[in-house]
Write an enzyme that holds these catalytic residues in place. Sequence first.
Site, mmCIF file in Angstrom:
data_model
loop_
_atom_site.group_PDB
_atom_site.id
_atom_site.type_symbol
_atom_site.label_atom_id
_atom_site.label_comp_id
_atom_site.label_asym_id
_atom_site.label_seq_id
_atom_site.Cartn_x
_atom_site.Cartn_y
_atom_site.Cartn_z
ATOM 1 N N SER A 252 0.852 -1.187 0.000
ATOM 2 C CA SER A 252 0.000 0.000 0.000
ATOM 3 C C SER A 252 0.888 1.237 0.000
ATOM 4 O O SER A 252 2.080 1.171 0.292
ATOM 5 C CB SER A 252 -0.881 0.015 1.252
ATOM 6 O OG SER A 252 -0.059 0.111 2.393
ATOM 7 N N LYS A 253 0.295 2.359 -0.283
ATOM 8 C CA LYS A 253 1.049 3.607 -0.302
ATOM 9 C C LYS A 253 1.646 3.883 1.085
ATOM 10 O O LYS A 253 2.796 4.271 1.220
ATOM 11 C CB LYS A 253 0.102 4.741 -0.748
ATOM 12 C CG LYS A 253 0.585 6.139 -0.481
ATOM 13 C CD LYS A 253 0.760 6.914 -1.790
ATOM 14 C CE LYS A 253 1.222 8.342 -1.564
ATOM 15 N NZ LYS A 253 2.417 8.490 -0.709
#
Length: 342
Positions: A252-253
């Site tokens: 994920s970011k």
Amino acid sequence: MRVRFAPSPTGYLHIGGLRTALYNYLFARKHGGTFVLRIEDTDRERFVEDAEADILAMLDWAGLSIDEGPDTGGAAGPYRQSERAELYQAHVQQLIDAGLAYHAFDSKDALDAMRERTGQGYNAQTRQEMENALTLDADEVQRRIDAGDSYVVRLKVTPGESVRFEDHVRGEVEFSTDDIDDQVLLKSDGLPTYHLANVVDDHHMGITHVIRGEEWLPSTPKHILLYEAFGWTPPGMAHLPLILSPNGGKLSKRKADKMGIPVSVRQYVDAGYEAPALVNFLAMLGWSPGGDSAYADRETFTLDELVDAFHVSEIGQSGAKFDLDKLDWYNANTIRELTPAG
Ligand code: GLU
């Protein structure tokens, strides 16, 4: 053969996006096909002004030339979905006329209350208690439309059926329509949802193979239902394995930030990475040459060699770990090759 890279301009091109673009590019070049760039910009809330320019610049930097697209043009254009609104509206009307889609007038509060009360989405059961063209009589529906009441158009999904498709990476995939809501096709702003626009465009742009990230797999049965509703043959499907963080789990970011892994391609350019290194690295993130291939066990490739070596059937199913050290290794190799000896 025609494939497309269909990014939403909601931010700078992501490394996962570049891998998707690369696999589409390799497939197109390998088979003498066409690589289409389509900008999926119907979500006006998440629209980012300079995202399209960034996507074009990064594909160009990586050496992935586009055959048809918003800049290049082509016979299947326009290539920005925001310029195709009438086409989607006409198709939605066709589904409404055939009784396969319907207007729904429910307010956000009514939707929230229904979900709370039933624990379900908008489906064959719950739609009966909502305000839509299946529960209101035709005059009332027309009156509300004429009065300018806000509405969406939903696909009428029949429960208890199975949706099957053959995925070039995952094999046979099956979903039950019991798990598929009456998805929104046309939003209250008159623009299509991703699902509708994606299917209408893949059909009208003559796309033969959809190659995209695994996060879109749950959308595919919805798309298959739409192809069926329109009486169209769906394209071939290939869903690419997830890109995982070095210690597992989806990258994920937030996770990437924490681990110091840049997520936008531009950050790699700015950090001085060479395009051939990033391209080679991304190609190996989910694919490797088969054991009987002339390239078996090889790790370093030029873009042209990748075109030659690449086979969709060799794409793996399991997630691929993003290893920054490996990228640095590719980058050091590339720099060494670029530096004149002596
Ligand atoms: N617009 C979607 C995205 O941002 C496209 C997904 C697809 O390829 O169907 O990735």
